[in-house]
Design an enzyme around this catalytic site. Structure first.
Site, PDB file in Angstrom:
ATOM      1  N   GLU A 198       0.839  -1.249   0.025  1.00 54.55           N
ATOM      2  CA  GLU A 198      -0.098   0.098  -0.039  1.00 54.55           C
ATOM      3  C   GLU A 198       0.788   1.361  -0.155  1.00 54.55           C
ATOM      4  O   GLU A 198       0.591   2.394   0.874  1.00 54.55           O
ATOM      5  CB  GLU A 198      -1.040  -0.105   1.304  1.00 54.55           C
ATOM      6  CG  GLU A 198      -1.898  -1.346   1.310  1.00 54.55           C
ATOM      7  CD  GLU A 198      -2.674  -1.417   2.287  1.00 54.55           C
ATOM      8  OE1 GLU A 198      -2.871  -0.303   3.066  1.00 54.55           O
ATOM      9  OE2 GLU A 198      -3.469  -2.456   2.592  1.00 54.55           O
TER      10      GLU A 198
ATOM     11  N   ASN B  62       1.945  -5.080  -3.331  1.00 49.03           N
ATOM     12  CA  ASN B  62       0.516  -5.485  -2.873  1.00 49.03           C
ATOM     13  C   ASN B  62      -0.160  -4.173  -2.543  1.00 49.03           C
ATOM     14  O   ASN B  62       0.361  -3.332  -1.805  1.00 49.03           O
ATOM     15  CB  ASN B  62       0.628  -6.336  -1.569  1.00 49.03           C
ATOM     16  CG  ASN B  62      -0.705  -7.067  -1.213  1.00 49.03           C
ATOM     17  OD1 ASN B  62      -1.408  -7.511  -2.159  1.00 49.03           O
ATOM     18  ND2 ASN B  62      -1.013  -6.741  -0.279  1.00 49.03           N
TER      19      ASN B  62
ATOM     20  N   HIS C   7     -10.503  -6.146  -1.887  1.00 48.00           N
ATOM     21  CA  HIS C   7     -11.514  -6.065  -0.926  1.00 48.00           C
ATOM     22  C   HIS C   7     -12.541  -5.397  -1.542  1.00 48.00           C
ATOM     23  O   HIS C   7     -12.504  -4.038  -2.018  1.00 48.00           O
ATOM     24  CB  HIS C   7     -11.173  -5.203   0.199  1.00 48.00           C
ATOM     25  CG  HIS C   7     -10.004  -5.551   0.890  1.00 48.00           C
ATOM     26  ND1 HIS C   7     -10.055  -7.109   1.728  1.00 48.00           N
ATOM     27  CD2 HIS C   7      -8.587  -5.352   1.093  1.00 48.00           C
ATOM     28  CE1 HIS C   7      -9.145  -7.114   2.309  1.00 48.00           C
ATOM     29  NE2 HIS C   7      -8.089  -6.187   2.127  1.00 48.00           N
TER      30      HIS C   7
ATOM     31  N   GLU D 102      -6.190 -10.623  -0.978  1.00 50.60           N
ATOM     32  CA  GLU D 102      -7.053 -10.409   0.316  1.00 50.60           C
ATOM     33  C   GLU D 102      -8.215 -10.436  -0.198  1.00 50.60           C
ATOM     34  O   GLU D 102      -9.346  -9.625   0.505  1.00 50.60           O
ATOM     35  CB  GLU D 102      -6.552  -9.004   0.828  1.00 50.60           C
ATOM     36  CG  GLU D 102      -5.159  -8.842   1.134  1.00 50.60           C
ATOM     37  CD  GLU D 102      -4.538  -7.538   1.837  1.00 50.60           C
ATOM     38  OE1 GLU D 102      -5.403  -7.190   2.414  1.00 50.60           O
ATOM     39  OE2 GLU D 102      -3.420  -7.372   2.066  1.00 50.60           O
TER      40      GLU D 102
ATOM     41  N   ASP E  33     -12.310 -10.360  -0.322  1.00 51.44           N
ATOM     42  CA  ASP E  33     -13.562 -10.435   0.459  1.00 51.44           C
ATOM     43  C   ASP E  33     -14.457  -9.565  -0.081  1.00 51.44           C
ATOM     44  O   ASP E  33     -14.093  -8.551  -0.806  1.00 51.44           O
ATOM     45  CB  ASP E  33     -13.266 -10.277   1.931  1.00 51.44           C
ATOM     46  CG  ASP E  33     -12.503  -9.046   2.194  1.00 51.44           C
ATOM     47  OD1 ASP E  33     -11.859  -8.798   3.203  1.00 51.44           O
ATOM     48  OD2 ASP E  33     -12.633  -7.909   1.575  1.00 51.44           O
TER      49      ASP E  33
HETATM   50  O1  G3I Z   1      -2.397  -7.163  18.849  1.00 48.66           O
HETATM   51  C1  G3I Z   1      -3.367  -6.284  19.445  1.00 48.66           C
HETATM   52  C2  G3I Z   1      -3.631  -6.451  20.880  1.00 48.66           C
HETATM   53  O2  G3I Z   1      -2.456  -6.504  21.650  1.00 48.66           O
HETATM   54  C3  G3I Z   1      -4.834  -5.813  21.603  1.00 48.66           C
HETATM   55  O3  G3I Z   1      -5.160  -6.047  22.795  1.00 48.66           O
HETATM   56  C4  G3I Z   1      -5.927  -5.410  20.563  1.00 48.66           C
HETATM   57  C5  G3I Z   1      -7.074  -4.679  21.018  1.00 48.66           C
HETATM   58  O4  G3I Z   1      -6.573  -3.317  20.761  1.00 48.66           O
HETATM   59  O5  G3I Z   1      -5.413  -4.907  19.300  1.00 48.66           O
HETATM   60  C6  G3I Z   1      -4.477  -5.912  18.700  1.00 48.66           C
HETATM   61  O6  G3I Z   1      -4.109  -5.572  17.203  1.00 48.66           O
HETATM   62  C7  G3I Z   1      -5.263  -5.612  16.169  1.00 48.66           C
HETATM   63  C8  G3I Z   1      -4.392  -6.167  15.009  1.00 48.66           C
HETATM   64  O7  G3I Z   1      -5.284  -6.238  14.121  1.00 48.66           O
HETATM   65  C9  G3I Z   1      -4.189  -7.671  15.823  1.00 48.66           C
HETATM   66  O8  G3I Z   1      -5.276  -8.454  16.085  1.00 48.66           O
HETATM   67  C10 G3I Z   1      -5.328  -4.067  15.957  1.00 48.66           C
HETATM   68  O9  G3I Z   1      -5.909  -3.600  16.970  1.00 48.66           O
HETATM   69  C11 G3I Z   1      -6.204  -4.123  14.606  1.00 48.66           C
HETATM   70  O10 G3I Z   1      -6.225  -3.090  14.144  1.00 48.66           O
HETATM   71  C12 G3I Z   1      -5.519  -4.928  13.527  1.00 48.66           C
HETATM   72  O11 G3I Z   1      -6.389  -5.035  12.462  1.00 48.66           O
HETATM   73  C13 G3I Z   1      -5.863  -5.630  11.513  1.00 48.66           C
HETATM   74  C14 G3I Z   1      -5.628  -4.542  10.249  1.00 48.66           C
HETATM   75  O12 G3I Z   1      -5.009  -5.161   8.903  1.00 48.66           O
HETATM   76  C15 G3I Z   1      -4.546  -3.324  10.897  1.00 48.66           C
HETATM   77  O13 G3I Z   1      -4.589  -2.231   9.744  1.00 48.66           O
HETATM   78  C16 G3I Z   1      -6.678  -6.888  10.539  1.00 48.66           C
HETATM   79  O14 G3I Z   1      -6.678  -7.901  11.699  1.00 48.66           O
HETATM   80  C17 G3I Z   1      -6.124  -7.294   9.361  1.00 48.66           C
HETATM   81  O15 G3I Z   1      -7.144  -7.967   8.811  1.00 48.66           O
HETATM   82  C18 G3I Z   1      -5.937  -6.039   8.354  1.00 48.66           C
HETATM   83  O16 G3I Z   1      -5.302  -6.511   7.109  1.00 48.66           O
HETATM   84  C19 G3I Z   1      -5.136  -5.551   6.357  1.00 48.66           C
HETATM   85  C20 G3I Z   1      -4.018  -6.078   5.649  1.00 48.66           C
HETATM   86  O17 G3I Z   1      -2.739  -6.332   6.353  1.00 48.66           O
HETATM   87  C21 G3I Z   1      -3.543  -5.409   4.339  1.00 48.66           C
HETATM   88  N1  G3I Z   1      -4.536  -4.876   3.451  1.00 48.66           N
HETATM   89  C22 G3I Z   1      -5.745  -4.371   4.232  1.00 48.66           C
HETATM   90  C23 G3I Z   1      -6.000  -5.401   5.272  1.00 48.66           C
HETATM   91  C24 G3I Z   1      -7.541  -4.972   6.065  1.00 48.66           C
HETATM   92  O18 G3I Z   1      -7.313  -3.522   6.474  1.00 48.66           O
END
Ligand code: G3I
Length: 350
Positions: free
Chosen positions: A168, A210, A246, A273, A275
């Protein structure tokens, strides 16, 4: 004693047709019958994709590995995995120079134990950077970023089919230019430097760029197209482009043409990715993406961004192929039908 029956193609259909008789005869003689070939060909996403020389993968999270329903679907349907979060910069280098590969190793280990390939996601990204990196700039950030690429790609060397080396880096909207970020501000050549470092660390992994909102011919995808064309012209190591896909309730009419124009540059294309917003058209949109990937010879595979709707970052969009109970949705049937189109899938003997 076991008789091993290995077959494929038309001969496979004749062989399978007589299997019950053969099995009964062998059983009477105290011999078991084992049929090999592409296990579950035509009856699962991964096996059907493999019949067309593609993979069909899913993004996974280790926090779901104790969920039986999740793991049953994952292990049955997919032949490729990618870490949804466990291989990102904040997870693998939480402190500068201190690397933590445990969760990523767990995903790789599971995949390899099941004969699944692994996509790596993502070495450098403007998001999910550890706090210490967010505070850096200039040459210090550039050095830290390239060291991160080198260390992580070296750790997973030989285990990753394709890396999202950079994720990105292009801006949304009509500019077709780069996204402003701390990494971009270290100099326009940061992407090239990352790809060169990744190639040096793992010469056998496919190196991908990507991005999202690139699911058709538009300013953003054209900006990326121009970068890839420049990289190929200058010998910058790049092997593939990932289209996150997406999607909402529709898909651009030039989705396939966009994939083809990148393939014509001499790189693989991967749907990384996928969906799709649930609604009246979800199955058709999934089918269109699948058909497009099969129509473009250098489209090497499709990854959906999660296993079940309740595992998805998209929450109530219900954007995936399975409901939370692990039931197949109409979109699943549509994808499997497209993967099997043109072949006569024959389920393996039990
Ligand atoms: O690891 C912390 C945890 O310690 C904490 O307790 C919890 C609550 O705050 O947060 C956890 O981190 C989260 C992380 O996922 C791991 O679960 C983040 O808050 C959360 O924002 C993060 O979201 C991910 C997101 O990327 C971040 O931008 C999504 O799961 C994931 O599906 C998403 O994937 C991205 C790709 O990497 C790139 N393309 C877009 C796609 C969707 O956004």
């Amino acid at each position: 004693m076991k008789h091993l029956v290995r077959s494929s193609g038309p001969r496979r259909r004749r062989t399978l047709a007589i299997l019950p008789l053969l099995a009964a005869a062998l059983a009477a003689a105290g011999t078991a019958l084992v049929v090999t070939g592409t296990a579950n060909a035509g009856t699962t996403l991964g096996a059907s994709a493999a019949e067309k020389s593609r993979y069909f993968g899913a993004a996974v999270g280790t926090y779901k590995f104790n969920d039986n329903t999740y793991m049953t679907v994952l292990n049955r349907e997919f032949n490729s995995l990618v870490a949804e979060n466990e291989m990102k910069w904040d997870a693998t280098e939480p402190q500068r120079g201190v690397f933590n590969y445990g969760a990523g190793d767990r995903i790789v280990s599971h995949a390899r134990s099941r004969g699944m390939s692994v996509r790596g996601h993502a070495l450098l990204w403007h998001a999910q950077q550890p706090g210490w990196a967010q505070g850096l700039s200039g040459g210090d950030l550039r050095n830290a970023a390239i060291n991160h690429v080198t260390q992580v790609a070296t750790h997973f060397r030989g285990q990753i089919h394709s890396w999202d080396v950079v994720n990105e880096a292009f801006a949304d909207g009509g500019s077709g230019g780069r996204r402003d970020s701390n990494l971009q501000r270290t100099g326009n050549d940061w992407i090239e430097a990352a790809f060169r470092a990744a190639r040096a660390a793992d010469p056998n992994a496919k190196l991908c760029y990507n991005d999202y909102n690139t699911d058709g011919i538009n300013a953003k995808s054209t900006g990326i197209y121009n970068m890839v064309r420049d990289f190929k012209a200058r010998g910058v190591p790049i092997d593939c482009v990932g289209f996150q896909s997406h999607l909402g309730t529709s898909i651009s009419g030039d989705y396939q043409a966009n994939l083809q124009r990148f393939a014509d540059l001499g790189v693989d294309v991967q749907i990384t990715e996928l969906d799709v917003m649930q609604g009246g058209n979800q199955a058709n949109v999934y089918a269109t993406v699948t058909r497009a990937c099969l129509a473009v010879s250098r489209c090497t595979g499709i990854t959906v961004w999660g296993v079940r709707d309740c595992d998805s970052w998209r929450g109530s969009d219900n954007a995936l192929l399975f409901d939370c109970a692990g039931n197949k949705k109409p979109a699943y049937d549509a994808v499997l039908r497209e993967l099997n189109a043109g072949t006569n899938p024959t389920p393996t003997a039990s």
